[in-house]
Motif scaffolding. Structure first.
Motif, PDB file in Angstrom:
ATOM      1  N   GLU A  37       0.858  -1.183   0.000  1.00  5.20           N
ATOM      2  CA  GLU A  37       0.000   0.000   0.000  1.00  5.20           C
ATOM      3  C   GLU A  37       0.895   1.234   0.000  1.00  5.20           C
ATOM      4  O   GLU A  37       1.725   1.397   0.894  1.00  5.20           O
ATOM      5  CB  GLU A  37      -0.908   0.007   1.222  1.00  5.20           C
ATOM      6  N   GLY A  97      -6.015   3.303  -6.487  1.00  3.81           N
ATOM      7  CA  GLY A  97      -6.650   1.998  -6.622  1.00  3.81           C
ATOM      8  C   GLY A  97      -5.635   0.882  -6.743  1.00  3.81           C
ATOM      9  O   GLY A  97      -4.437   1.082  -6.541  1.00  3.81           O
ATOM     10  N   PRO A  98      -6.130  -0.306  -7.087  1.00 11.22           N
ATOM     11  CA  PRO A  98      -5.232  -1.468  -7.172  1.00 11.22           C
ATOM     12  C   PRO A  98      -4.286  -1.383  -8.373  1.00 11.22           C
ATOM     13  O   PRO A  98      -4.628  -0.835  -9.415  1.00 11.22           O
ATOM     14  CB  PRO A  98      -6.189  -2.655  -7.321  1.00 11.22           C
ATOM     15  N   THR A 121      -1.415  -1.407  -4.140  1.00 14.78           N
ATOM     16  CA  THR A 121      -2.554  -0.510  -4.062  1.00 14.78           C
ATOM     17  C   THR A 121      -2.070   0.908  -3.805  1.00 14.78           C
ATOM     18  O   THR A 121      -1.248   1.127  -2.916  1.00 14.78           O
ATOM     19  CB  THR A 121      -3.517  -0.913  -2.925  1.00 14.78           C
TER      20      THR A 121
END
Length: 129
Positions: A37, A97-98, A121
């Motif tokens: 992330e 987003g991913p 992400t």
């Protein structure tokens, strides 16, 4: 005389066939890089390291991404046997987003086309608040 010529011809063909057995081989340290992330706008550059485990120089002829949001950069010079090289990948981290992208590497290796991947992400501005 015909037998001698035939024997010579078979010998030359056999020699040419064994000379072509030497190839380059590409082995990636890892074929998937996980960004995890990451924050929007953060550094999107990652590096895939590889080694030429073959017997002739490895030439990367083309590196392309499955999307315009990912920009790969290939080495310009051949990679000598036993040496390492890198393919740099820059993902546009302004896209929230991913991340699931494939980078296709084409070379003169025994496996001429190899797929490497990035995943992770990109968190939005309000994430973690």
């Amino acid at each position: 005389m015909k037998k001698l010529l035939m024997l010579l011809f078979v010998g030359v063909i056999g020699f040419a066939a064994t000379a072509q057995d030497k190839t380059a081989k590409i082995e990636f340290k890892e074929d998937v890089i996980d960004y995890g992330e990451i924050a929007k706008g953060s550094d999107g550059v990652r590096v895939f390291e590889f080694t030429n485990t073959g017997e002739v120089p490895l030439v990367i002829s083309n590196v392309r991404s499955s999307c315009g949001c990912t920009i790969p950069k290939k080495p310009e010079d051949p990679i000598a046997p036993g040496k390492t090289g890198v393919i740099e990948v820059k993902y546009d981290t302004n896209r929230v987003g991913p991340i699931r992208k494939t980078i296709t590497v084409q070379s003169n290796a025994d496996t001429p086309t190899v797929a490497i991947k990035i995943k992770g992400t990109v968190l939005g501005d309000s994430a973690g608040k």
